[in-house]
Design an enzyme around this catalytic site. Structure first.
Site, PDB file in Angstrom:
ATOM      1  N   TYR A 149      -2.270  -1.270  10.335  1.00  0.00           N
ATOM      2  CA  TYR A 149      -2.261  -1.274   9.088  1.00  0.00           C
ATOM      3  C   TYR A 149      -0.957  -0.675   8.133  1.00  0.00           C
ATOM      4  O   TYR A 149      -0.329  -1.196   7.507  1.00  0.00           O
ATOM      5  CB  TYR A 149      -3.296  -0.604   8.326  1.00  0.00           C
ATOM      6  CG  TYR A 149      -3.663  -0.676   6.994  1.00  0.00           C
ATOM      7  CD1 TYR A 149      -4.283  -1.906   6.454  1.00  0.00           C
ATOM      8  CD2 TYR A 149      -3.136   0.178   5.882  1.00  0.00           C
ATOM      9  CE1 TYR A 149      -4.539  -2.027   4.978  1.00  0.00           C
ATOM     10  CE2 TYR A 149      -3.226  -0.059   4.607  1.00  0.00           C
ATOM     11  CZ  TYR A 149      -4.041  -1.019   4.132  1.00  0.00           C
ATOM     12  OH  TYR A 149      -4.088  -1.457   2.915  1.00  0.00           O
TER      13      TYR A 149
ATOM     14  N   LYS B 183       2.141  -2.790   6.593  1.00  0.00           N
ATOM     15  CA  LYS B 183       2.421  -2.477   5.358  1.00  0.00           C
ATOM     16  C   LYS B 183       3.669  -2.117   4.928  1.00  0.00           C
ATOM     17  O   LYS B 183       4.532  -2.323   3.808  1.00  0.00           O
ATOM     18  CB  LYS B 183       1.375  -1.731   4.800  1.00  0.00           C
ATOM     19  CG  LYS B 183      -0.121  -2.137   4.466  1.00  0.00           C
ATOM     20  CD  LYS B 183      -0.234  -3.199   3.418  1.00  0.00           C
ATOM     21  CE  LYS B 183      -1.844  -3.760   3.225  1.00  0.00           C
ATOM     22  NZ  LYS B 183      -1.873  -4.750   2.313  1.00  0.00           N
TER      23      LYS B 183
ATOM     24  N   SER C 135       0.761  -0.917  -0.086  1.00  0.00           N
ATOM     25  CA  SER C 135       0.144  -0.080  -0.169  1.00  0.00           C
ATOM     26  C   SER C 135       0.726   1.116  -0.201  1.00  0.00           C
ATOM     27  O   SER C 135       2.200   1.010   0.525  1.00  0.00           O
ATOM     28  CB  SER C 135      -0.842   0.037   1.258  1.00  0.00           C
ATOM     29  OG  SER C 135      -1.431   1.328   1.411  1.00  0.00           O
TER      30      SER C 135
END
Ligand SMILES: NC(=O)c1ccc[n+]([C@@H]2O[C@H](COP(=O)([O-])OP(=O)(O)OC[C@H]3O[C@@H](n4cnc5c(N)ncnc54)[C@H](O)[C@@H]3O)[C@@H](O)[C@H]2O)c1
Length: 266
Positions: free
Chosen positions: A154, A158, A141
């Site tokens: 998150y 990532k 991401s």
């Protein structure tokens, strides 16, 4: 640097293929002439429905990418049933945890965003090395290059995905194994369906459609590029971050204040 990847006739696995970016990748690979595309997802019913929609060269498979034994078994079964896997898209992802999250959020994010790619590499790379060819695409991401202000689990995992993809690309290139790393900003999928105007991801600009991401992936595979940025502006953001980390953090703090103000008013 990855070599050019030619899609026609290949066998491809897309994890998290039941919907969103994974489904769009599968659809695009089939339209480019892939011989077999396996949509592997922990949502088995939806994976099967998605494969039925995409026609006879698409196959649904129940798979939890965070279960190493299941990943190893899936690799063996797919190669037996179809053909050697040319491209594994390690794309499954979860949006777990607001702010600092709790331990369960960290655990699932680490397992799905980092360990799943390790499990895929452990199962696949010896086979690919023996054949002298193969490709792993890791969906990370832009949060893994920059940051996602809404969720630490998150963003941090990532970053781990990007670091792991780089490590694998460097260490396994000599074996004929290529790795690429997909880093989109916002994309309209189930994962972002709840994002309102104050979602931090909106800071980066407009959301793309999953088909736009698939377009960028196919172009990058064709060119043999490691880093796939469907939002080209992410490259400039990353450059600014690298040039002056303090200035970048100052800018992100201002952005965070703006988001908080907007959400209080909204
Ligand atoms: N949507 C965005 O804005 C965006 C931006 C950057 C990166 N990404 C990444 O793109 C990837 C695809 O996300 P999406 O936006 O299409 O979301 P999505 O929710 O539509 O798809 C994610 C899929 O992963 C599957 N999945 C989750 N955990 C799994 C597991 N343990 N085993 C197997 N499958 C599992 C889900 O069932 C789902 O089908 C994710 O890695 C996500 O983090 C998304």
């Amino acid at each position: 640097m990855a070599g050019p990847f030619s899609i026609p006739g290949t066998t491809i696995v897309v994890t998290g293929g039941a919907g969103g970016i994974g489904y769009a990748l599968a659809e695009r690979f089939l339209s480019e002439g892939a011989a077999n595309v396996v949509l592997a997802d922990r949502d088995a019913d939806q994976a099967k429905r998605a494969a039925d929609e995409l026609g006879e060269r698409a196959h649904g498979l129940a798979l939890d990418v965070a279960d190493e034994a299941a990943v190893a078994e899936a690799v063996a079964r797919i190669e037996e049933a179809h053909a050697p896997i040319d491209l594994w898209c390690s794309n499954a992802g979860v949006a777990a945890g607001r702010g600092l999250g709790d331990d369960a959020d960290w655990d699932v994010s680490w397992r799905v965003h980092v360990l799943a790619h390790v499990y895929a590499a452990r199962a696949l790379f010896p086979r690919m090395a023996e054949r002298g060819r193969g490709h792993l695409l890791v969906t990370a991401s832009a949060a893994g290059l920059l940051t996602n202000l809404d969720t630490a689990p998150y963003s941090v995992t990532k970053h781990g995905a990007v670091a792991l993809a780089e490590w694998l690309a460097i260490r396994h290139g000599d074996e004929g194994i290529d790795v690429s790393c997909l880093c989109p900003q916002g994309v309209n999928t189930a994962m972002t369906a709840g994002d309102d105007a104050s979602a931090a991801t909106r800071l980066g600009g407009d959301y793309l459609e999953p088909a736009d991401v698939a377009e960028a992936v196919v172009a990058a595979l064709h060119d043999g590029r490691f880093l796939i940025l469907p939002h080209p502006e992410a490259a400039a953001f990353e450059q600014r971050r690298a040039e002056d980390r303090d200035r970048w953090i100052g800018g992100m703090r201002r952005a965070w204040h703006k988001i908080r103000r907007a959400s209080r008013q909204g």
